[in-house]
Design a protein around this motif. Structure first.
Motif, PDB file in Angstrom:
ATOM      1  N   PHE A 100      -0.462  12.743  -5.446  1.00 48.65           N
ATOM      2  CA  PHE A 100      -1.448  12.421  -4.257  1.00 48.65           C
ATOM      3  C   PHE A 100      -1.499  13.249  -2.607  1.00 48.65           C
ATOM      4  O   PHE A 100      -2.342  13.977  -2.592  1.00 48.65           O
ATOM      5  N   LEU A 101      -0.052  13.914  -2.559  1.00 51.74           N
ATOM      6  CA  LEU A 101      -0.319  14.364  -1.220  1.00 51.74           C
ATOM      7  C   LEU A 101      -0.980  15.344  -1.491  1.00 51.74           C
ATOM      8  O   LEU A 101      -1.350  16.212  -0.899  1.00 51.74           O
ATOM      9  N   GLU A 102       0.209  16.492  -2.427  1.00 52.47           N
ATOM     10  CA  GLU A 102      -0.511  17.773  -2.595  1.00 52.47           C
ATOM     11  C   GLU A 102      -0.983  17.873  -3.026  1.00 52.47           C
ATOM     12  O   GLU A 102      -1.955  19.148  -3.028  1.00 52.47           O
ATOM     13  N   PHE A 103      -2.224  16.587  -3.887  1.00 50.53           N
ATOM     14  CA  PHE A 103      -3.757  16.630  -4.655  1.00 50.53           C
ATOM     15  C   PHE A 103      -4.346  16.817  -2.949  1.00 50.53           C
ATOM     16  O   PHE A 103      -5.313  17.629  -3.209  1.00 50.53           O
ATOM     17  N   VAL A 104      -4.632  15.805  -1.909  1.00 44.93           N
ATOM     18  CA  VAL A 104      -5.488  15.887  -1.305  1.00 44.93           C
ATOM     19  C   VAL A 104      -5.518  16.373  -0.247  1.00 44.93           C
ATOM     20  O   VAL A 104      -6.388  15.915   0.973  1.00 44.93           O
ATOM     21  N   THR A 105      -4.335  16.757   0.663  1.00 44.47           N
ATOM     22  CA  THR A 105      -4.071  17.197   1.837  1.00 44.47           C
ATOM     23  C   THR A 105      -4.715  18.270   2.291  1.00 44.47           C
ATOM     24  O   THR A 105      -5.469  18.175   3.750  1.00 44.47           O
ATOM     25  N   GLU A 106      -4.872  19.205   1.475  1.00 44.08           N
ATOM     26  CA  GLU A 106      -5.109  20.055   2.677  1.00 44.08           C
ATOM     27  C   GLU A 106      -6.545  20.907   1.952  1.00 44.08           C
ATOM     28  O   GLU A 106      -7.184  20.900   3.545  1.00 44.08           O
ATOM     29  N   THR A 107      -7.481  20.117   1.110  1.00 40.54           N
ATOM     30  CA  THR A 107      -8.653  19.751   1.031  1.00 40.54           C
ATOM     31  C   THR A 107      -9.155  18.610   2.042  1.00 40.54           C
ATOM     32  O   THR A 107     -10.722  19.116   2.887  1.00 40.54           O
ATOM     33  N   LEU A 108      -8.503  17.729   2.630  1.00 40.73           N
ATOM     34  CA  LEU A 108      -8.437  17.041   4.004  1.00 40.73           C
ATOM     35  C   LEU A 108      -8.954  17.539   5.006  1.00 40.73           C
ATOM     36  O   LEU A 108     -10.179  17.654   5.704  1.00 40.73           O
ATOM     37  N   VAL A 163       1.340  -0.966   0.196  1.00 45.45           N
ATOM     38  CA  VAL A 163       0.131   0.093   0.092  1.00 45.45           C
ATOM     39  C   VAL A 163       1.414   1.295   0.258  1.00 45.45           C
ATOM     40  O   VAL A 163       1.946   1.573   1.027  1.00 45.45           O
ATOM     41  N   ASP A 164       0.933   2.120  -1.029  1.00 47.50           N
ATOM     42  CA  ASP A 164       1.759   3.291  -0.763  1.00 47.50           C
ATOM     43  C   ASP A 164       0.698   4.202   0.227  1.00 47.50           C
ATOM     44  O   ASP A 164       1.517   5.188   0.497  1.00 47.50           O
ATOM     45  N   ILE A 165      -0.556   4.747   0.245  1.00 50.34           N
ATOM     46  CA  ILE A 165      -1.305   5.894   1.067  1.00 50.34           C
ATOM     47  C   ILE A 165      -2.862   5.201   1.312  1.00 50.34           C
ATOM     48  O   ILE A 165      -3.010   3.865   0.914  1.00 50.34           O
ATOM     49  N   ALA A 166      -2.421   5.336   3.031  1.00 51.84           N
ATOM     50  CA  ALA A 166      -2.848   4.735   3.778  1.00 51.84           C
ATOM     51  C   ALA A 166      -4.221   6.085   4.713  1.00 51.84           C
ATOM     52  O   ALA A 166      -2.726   6.756   5.476  1.00 51.84           O
ATOM     53  N   GLU A 214       7.962   5.424   4.315  1.00 50.07           N
ATOM     54  CA  GLU A 214       9.437   6.218   4.627  1.00 50.07           C
ATOM     55  C   GLU A 214       9.529   6.130   2.860  1.00 50.07           C
ATOM     56  O   GLU A 214      10.367   7.257   2.181  1.00 50.07           O
ATOM     57  N   ARG A 215      10.800   4.787   2.759  1.00 50.65           N
ATOM     58  CA  ARG A 215      10.680   4.514   1.385  1.00 50.65           C
ATOM     59  C   ARG A 215      10.412   5.028   0.097  1.00 50.65           C
ATOM     60  O   ARG A 215      11.226   5.153  -1.259  1.00 50.65           O
ATOM     61  N   ARG A 216       8.961   5.490   0.136  1.00 51.34           N
ATOM     62  CA  ARG A 216       8.670   6.385  -1.364  1.00 51.34           C
ATOM     63  C   ARG A 216       8.105   7.820  -1.109  1.00 51.34           C
ATOM     64  O   ARG A 216       7.527   7.953  -2.152  1.00 51.34           O
ATOM     65  N   GLY A 217       8.728   8.423   0.072  1.00 47.39           N
ATOM     66  CA  GLY A 217       8.303   9.718  -0.358  1.00 47.39           C
ATOM     67  C   GLY A 217       8.518  10.488  -1.050  1.00 47.39           C
ATOM     68  O   GLY A 217       7.878  11.891  -1.308  1.00 47.39           O
TER      69      GLY A 217
END
Length: 316
Positions: free
Chosen positions: A284-292, A139-142, A273-276
């Motif tokens: 994906f992090l940039e796309f969803v973080t602030e919206t959530l 899993v990449d993102i959880a 961490e290895r995939r940061g």
């Protein structure tokens, strides 16, 4: 077979859970997959997989080596993608995991929008009411609701939700409203195992933890089932605040025992961490973080039951 190919075979076996699945994923025969795995274990001098007639899972040594393999393979994938174009878009397969109801309401729309924006990224969305293991399950993102204890991941805080107790107006009219959590022993209760122990609900009194033993009328393992049972008057239920938000807004459920709510529960977005630095994960992090983070259902203050002022008073 070269070392990178052996790593790829090993990762594919873990991801697919079988030699046959790995064979289908990477286009090798089952025999070739077996030879690659045996060659890798012989070269390393360690058993990487525990095999039974029903399952294949990584050993402790396998879990540790799996992290290295994924890092190497991800680095190569990213390097090749970067060479393809100076302004390369994120590419590859992104696996995202979230609790069922939270995923349905808040993650799925973002995943859909992300897929439309980044057509070179394939999405594997897993909505399940259990804690996924990022490394072992690929899993990449959880999205994780609850306190964290996994040192192998990076956590991006999104907000907090509250564990709250609810009942239908008709139930309260017929049975009365409990004034104290201990009054629940004389009420019908619906336990949702994703939030509470079936036979013990936790409250807070004067800043101290207050567990209450129950004999539930019904036990369910899905938040929508608990919501439905409470609406139908089966009994009082305890849920996370976002799980009952629409029903509270339309008056089908009412909060009870608000003065005894336990501390708020953190919501985090996890990645390994290895995939940061992976392009697809970073995007994906940039796309969803602030919206959530702007989601009104996550606007609780840590340790307190403070909600968005526009929300009416009062599944993972």
């Amino acid at each position: 077979m070269d070392r990178l190919r052996e790593m790829e075979v090993f990762v594919a076996i873990v991801d697919r859970g079988s030699f046959t699945g790995a064979s289908e994923k990477i286009g090798l025969s089952v025999a070739a997959v077996s030879r690659a795995l045996y060659s890798l274990e012989a070269r390393l001098g360690a058993q990487l997989l525990a095999r039974t007639t029903r399952s294949v899972r990584p050993t402790d040594a396998g879990v540790a080596y799996l992290d290295t393999c994924r890092k190497v393979l991800d680095t190569i994938t990213d390097a090749e993608a970067n060479l393809a174009s100076y302004n390369v878009n994120p590419v590859g397969t992104l696996t995202v995991s979230a609790p069922v109801l939270f995923g349905q309401r808040y993650i799925a729309p973002l995943v859909n929008a992300f897929a439309l924006r980044y057509p070179d990224v394939s999405i594997n969305a897993v909505y399940i009411d259990r804690t996924t293991r990022l490394l072992e399950e690929g899993v990449d993102i959880a999205i994780r609701i609850g306190h964290l204890g996994d040192s192998t991941t990076f956590a991006v805080p999104l907000g907090f939700v509250q564990r709250r107790t609810y009942a239908a107006p008709a139930y309260l009219a017929a049975h009365g409203e409990p004034a104290h959590p201990r009054d629940l022993v004389s009420h019908d209760c619906v336990s949702f195992t994703g939030v509470t122990h079936p036979f013990e609900w936790v409250f807070s009194e004067n800043g101290a933890r207050l567990p209450v033993r129950l004999h539930p009328r019904m036990i369910v393992d899905l938040a929508p089932a608990a919501v439905s049972a409470a609406i139908d008057g089966v009994g009082i239920t305890q849920l996370l605040s976002y799980q009952a938000a629409p029903e509270v807004q339309n008056g089908r459920l009412l909060p009870v025992l608000p003065a005894f709510e336990p501390e708020s529960v953190p919501v985090n977005l996890l990645h390994v961490e290895r995939r940061g630095a992976s392009g697809k994960i970073r995007a994906f992090l940039e796309f969803v973080t602030e919206t959530l983070r702007r989601n009104a259902q996550l606007q609780l203050v840590e340790g307190a039951a403070v909600v968005d002022a526009t929300a009416p008073a009062s599944s993972r």
